[in-house]
Each structure stands twice: as C-alpha cells, then as structure tokens.
Scaffold this active site. Structure first.
Site, PDB file in Angstrom:
ATOM      1  N   TRP A 136     -69.340 -39.932-132.000  1.00  0.00           N
ATOM      2  CA  TRP A 136     -70.496 -40.619-131.386  1.00  0.00           C
ATOM      3  C   TRP A 136     -71.788 -39.880-131.697  1.00  0.00           C
ATOM      4  CZ3 TRP A 136     -74.101 -39.569-127.389  1.00  0.00           C
ATOM      5  CH2 TRP A 136     -73.981 -38.307-126.791  1.00  0.00           C
ATOM      6  N   GLU A 249     -79.090 -37.027-122.346  1.00  0.00           N
ATOM      7  CA  GLU A 249     -78.323 -38.263-122.211  1.00  0.00           C
ATOM      8  C   GLU A 249     -77.217 -38.123-121.161  1.00  0.00           C
ATOM      9  OE1 GLU A 249     -78.497 -41.289-123.194  1.00  0.00           O
ATOM     10  OE2 GLU A 249     -76.473 -41.987-122.698  1.00  0.00           O
ATOM     11  N   TYR A 251     -77.323 -36.383-118.506  1.00  0.00           N
ATOM     12  CA  TYR A 251     -77.914 -36.505-117.171  1.00  0.00           C
ATOM     13  C   TYR A 251     -78.451 -37.895-116.908  1.00  0.00           C
ATOM     14  CZ  TYR A 251     -76.747 -31.783-116.562  1.00  0.00           C
ATOM     15  OH  TYR A 251     -75.998 -30.649-116.434  1.00  0.00           O
ATOM     16  N   SER A 262     -75.711 -40.108-102.802  1.00  0.00           N
ATOM     17  CA  SER A 262     -76.654 -39.743-101.739  1.00  0.00           C
ATOM     18  C   SER A 262     -76.956 -40.902-100.797  1.00  0.00           C
ATOM     19  CB  SER A 262     -77.969 -39.229-102.343  1.00  0.00           C
ATOM     20  OG  SER A 262     -77.715 -38.125-103.165  1.00  0.00           O
ATOM     21  N   HIS A 296     -76.139 -25.565-126.767  1.00  0.00           N
ATOM     22  CA  HIS A 296     -74.800 -25.158-126.312  1.00  0.00           C
ATOM     23  C   HIS A 296     -73.723 -26.056-126.916  1.00  0.00           C
ATOM     24  CE1 HIS A 296     -75.484 -27.735-122.419  1.00  0.00           C
ATOM     25  NE2 HIS A 296     -75.080 -28.497-123.422  1.00  0.00           N
ATOM     26  N   LYS A 325     -77.374 -29.790-104.808  1.00  0.00           N
ATOM     27  CA  LYS A 325     -76.965 -31.160-104.472  1.00  0.00           C
ATOM     28  C   LYS A 325     -75.624 -31.164-103.746  1.00  0.00           C
ATOM     29  CE  LYS A 325     -79.312 -33.952-107.888  1.00  0.00           C
ATOM     30  NZ  LYS A 325     -79.516 -35.172-107.100  1.00  0.00           N
TER      31      LYS A 325
HETATM   32 CU    CU Z   1     -74.911 -30.439-123.149  1.00  0.00          CU
END
Ligand code: CU
Length: 519
Positions: A136, A249, A251, A262, A296, A325
C-alpha cells in the site's frame, strides 16, 4: 396556504445522486464503506487461504502481492476513511446544532468521486500486467515498473485524496461557522473536536501523498528520475515523502474513533468526560507529533545515528498524549455507575485492542529492535491491532450508539453482544499469533513460508474466517433495525451528551429549522 415539504426533495435514484442533505450523504458514505469492507474482506480471505499451508496453492505470487496491496488500499481509503467521513456527515451538524454541512453541494461531489475511484482501484488488478505490487506504500522501483494497472491505482489514489480533502474542508467550515448560538468550541462534543483536528491533519497530509504519487507518475511517463538511482534519483526519497503522509494517515484513521470513545464512555459511566480540555490538547499534540516521526518506518535504509535516535524518541513521545487519553477514559469510568450495553462493549474493546497495538508499536519504535522486526508479520500484527482497535471497534461502537437515533428503532441488544464477543475472539485469533510468526522471522507480503510457521498461520486463517462470518450477525441486526422493531425514544441513552438527542428518532429530513438552545 400549506407547503408540502416532501415536494422539496426528490425521491428514488435522484434523491441519492443529487443529494445535498448531510444525513443522506452520511448514509451513502456508510453504505459505500461497507461494500468496500466486503471487497477488502474477501481479499483478506484469499490471502489467509493461500497462507493456510506452505507452498503455492491458490493464487500466483504476483497476484498475491498485487491483491495484498489493493486489500490495504481498499481498506484504508475505501473503507476506514469514508466510514468516518460518513459518521462526521451524519453526526457533526446534529451535534453542534447546525442545519446541515456548510458546503452541501461540495459534499455531494466529495462522496460521488469515491465509487469511481474505487472502481479504478479494483479494476487495476485485472489489467494487462496486473495491479500495483509495491504494497500500500507503493514503493518504487516496483511502482515505477508495473503496467497500466499501476496507473489506474495512482489515479485512484489522487481521486480518493481529492475526495477526503473536500470532505475535510467541509468539516472545518461546518465546525467553525455553523455552530448554534452558545455552542462555543470548548462546549463541543468530543467527536466534533477530534474530527476538526483530524480534518486539519488530512489537509496537511494528503497533498504530500499527492506529491509523491505525481512524482511516481512523472517518473513513469515523463522521463523524470526522482526515484531512479540510475538517473541520479533515490528510491529512499520516496519513502521519506510517503511516510511524511503515511504516519499522520494512521492518526487520521484513529483520532475520530477516539472521539467516538469519548462520547460513549461517559454515557455508560453516567459521569461527564474526565479532563475535557486535556483531551482536546492531547488530540492536538498527537496530531502535531504525528508529523515528526515518519522515519520510524524506514530505520533500515541506513540513516545517520542522530536521525535514528531522533525518530525513536519522538515516536515514544506520542505515548504521552495517548496515555493522557487512556488515563482520562479510565478516570471517567472510575466510580461511575457503569453498564455494558453493546456500544460500551465496543468502546472498551476498542481502547483495549488499540492499547495492545500501541504497546507493540512502542516495541517497533526501538530502533535496534526494529532491525529484527522490519518487514515481518510482527508489523502486520501491530498495525492490525491499532487499526482494528480504532477503526473497527470505533465504527461499530458509533453505529450501535447512534443506530436507534438514525433509524428510530432499537437494535437487538443480545445479538449486538454476540456480535461483539465473536468478533473480538475472531480478531485476536487472527492477529495475536502473527506476533509470534513475526518474532520468529516470517516475512510479510510473501505467499509461501517455511514449514515451522504452519501452525500459527492456520490459527490465523481460522480466525479470519471466524471474524468475517461473525459480521453476518451485524448485517442481520442493522437491516432489522432499519426495517422496524421497538421504537427508540429521542434521548435513546439517558444522560448522553450532544444536541443530536434533542431531535426526534429518526431525526427530521431537515434538522434544526430553528437554532436549538444550548445549555
Ligand atoms: Cu508511523
């Protein structure tokens, strides 16, 4: 003289084709995303069937690679993102007291790009020369080689990107301009907040992908050598540009689901959300940090030590706002009067599943350790936990939470719980053994494997079929709630936050003819 309000909007096919109504467009997005989930799900079953035993059985190695690539693209761009844009369309105007999205005609267009893009993407597999085989991540040189199927894919990615940028512009314009009087930003339901931040993230990240894709296209057709070492270019450049999009992406997929959690956790704990402001700041800092961790994904390309250390520490830093969170959700539940209706089960299951993926993500962030994990099934296990935890659990949590509002009918709670538990068993059966496979050295995206990996692969294949079979329960529940059943009240869940509950169930075609009162 009385006005026939029903004459204002068309029915049948033109209702859906020309619609500018946020609820209809939300429904279109959700239906489309479920069709894509079925397509991507069938591909995953082909993958798991091929991996039932060592050797080559069902599909050709080339096709296996191409289909694995398209599986991921379909799931990310066809299923996960449109599903949450669908939720945003349905819920954000109703939550903030707006009559509709700010840009309703553009809204129609941003949806209707999708089916055409998806068709191109899926057709790419059946073109001469086959589809994209670089994963991808469409890494060159594979994505520069390939036939016309790769061009189909690249064009499809451009279209999908345009669609989500248009959707994001709409969400930002809506949240910033269309709130009912008194609905200040710091009173907004958290789902609207997380989507506002996600929309900025999308607008920052998608053009970077578009740049990478355009450079691939010019390398393929216009004689440039951006990624061609023989022409003075560098394939590693592509990896940098791609992951500058690719990590944010993740996140983009995850943050709206955090918004859903929430909403739901306070409702079923019968307490207001703990640490509202810190939730907003944590979301914003996750969004910011997501732009400074990209390498990373490419520790093994040969970076300087300083670079590797920087990306290791910045990645680990994201655990801080994420921890905030999770702390807030746990504190919300602490000493609450908790009950475990289906939406709450999905929300808690989602937080747990995401946390498992988060921990293996921390393991992957450790640079020297990653040299061992790179391109193995450990990575596959990691990101499926992350994405299932957020996207699948978040989506089902949201659907069970709001389905009574959307349809006006209660769903079957017993079947909903069965759906949750069977899916949870199936997902863990599929992906947990893949950690062991990866640690033992099984590479990803390969249709064959060494004999000693057989047993864990068979668990995984059984889990995949089990998971997908369990989704039949959901289709049964959803269709039954759409057709009828016990009437839902307007509030549906006692004490739930958000202006959507002040509307009838189902809500009128045009909500908030008069701006609602905000407490
Ligand atoms: Cu990453």
């Amino acid at each position: 003289m009385s006005v026939d309000h029903h004459a204002e909007h068309p029915t049948g096919i033109s209702r859906w084709l020309f619609t500018t109504n946020h609820k209809d467009i939300g429904t279109l997005y959700l239906v489309f995303s479920f069709i894509m989930a079925i397509v991507g799900g069938i591909m995953s079953l082909v993958i798991r069937s091929e991996l039932w035993q060592p050797g080559l059985q069902l599909v050709e190695p080339n096709f296996f690679n191409q289909m694995t690539t398209v599986h991921a693209l379909v799931m990310i761009f066809g299923f996960a993102m449109p599903a949450f844009v669908g939720l945003a369309n349905w819920m954000i105007p109703m939550m903030i007291g707006a009559p509709d999205m700010a840009l309703p005609r553009m809204n129609n267009w941003s949806f209707w790009i999708l089916p055409f893009a998806a068709t191109l993407l899926i057709m790419s597999l059946f073109m001469p020369g086959g589809g994209p085989s670089g994963g991808w991540t469409i890494y060159p040189p594979l994505s520069v080689q390939g036939g016309i199927g790769v061009d189909f894919t690249l064009l499809a990615i451009h279209m999908l990107g345009i669609s989500s940028i248009l959707g994001s512009i709409n969400i930002i314009a809506t949240v910033l301009n269309m709130r009912a009087p008194g609905m200040t930003l710091m009173k907004m339901p958290m789902f609207a907040w997380t989507w506002l931040i996600t929309a900025f993230l999308l607008i920052a990240a998608m053009p970077v992908l578009a740049g990478a894709v355009t450079m691939l296209i010019t390398d393929r057709h216009f004689g440039t050598h951006f990624f061609d070492a023989a022409g003075g270019g560098d394939p590693v450049l592509f990896q940098h540009v791609f992951w500058f999009f690719g990590h944010p992406e993740v996140y983009i997929l995850v943050l709206p689901a955090f918004g859903v959690f929430s909403q739901i956790i306070p409702t079923f704990s019968r307490k207001p959300l703990f640490g509202y402001a810190s939730m907003v700041y944590a979301t914003a800092s996750i969004a910011f940090l997501s732009f400074i961790v990209w390498a990373h994904h490419m520790y093994t390309v040969g970076m300087p030590m300083a670079g590797e250390l920087f990306f290791m520490y910045s990645t680990m830093l994201i655990a801080v706002p994420t921890g905030v969170k999770i702390f807030n959700w746990v504190s919300t539940m602490w000493r609450g009067s908790m009950t475990f209706e289906t939406p709450m089960l999905w929300a808690l299951g989602g937080v747990f599943t995401f946390a498992v993926g988060g921990f293996s993500g921390l393991m992957l962030a450790i640079t020297p350790a990653d040299f061992q994990y790179q391109d193995t099934y450990f990575v596959v296990a990691h990101f499926h936990y992350v994405i299932f935890g957020a996207t699948i659990y978040g989506l089902f949590a949201a659907i069970y939470y709001w389905l009574p509002k959307w349809t006006g009918h209660l769903y079957n709670e017993t079947l909903g719980k069965w759906h949750f538990w069977l899916t949870t068993i199936g997902i863990n059966l599929t992906f947990f053994p893949q950690h062991f496979l990866g640690l033992a050295g099984m590479p990803r995206r390969i249709p064959d494997y060494a004999l000693q990996f057989t047993e864990f692969n068979q668990w995984s294949t059984v889990g995949a079929f089990f998971t997908i079979a369990s989704q039949l329960i959901f289709f049964f529940i959803a269709i039954r709630a759409m057709k009828g059943g016990a009437k839902a009240t307007d509030q549906v869940w006692e004490g739930a936050d958000g202006l959507e509950w002040t509307l009838s169930s189902p809500p009128p075609y045009h909500s908030f003819a008069v701006a609602p009162k905000v407490k």
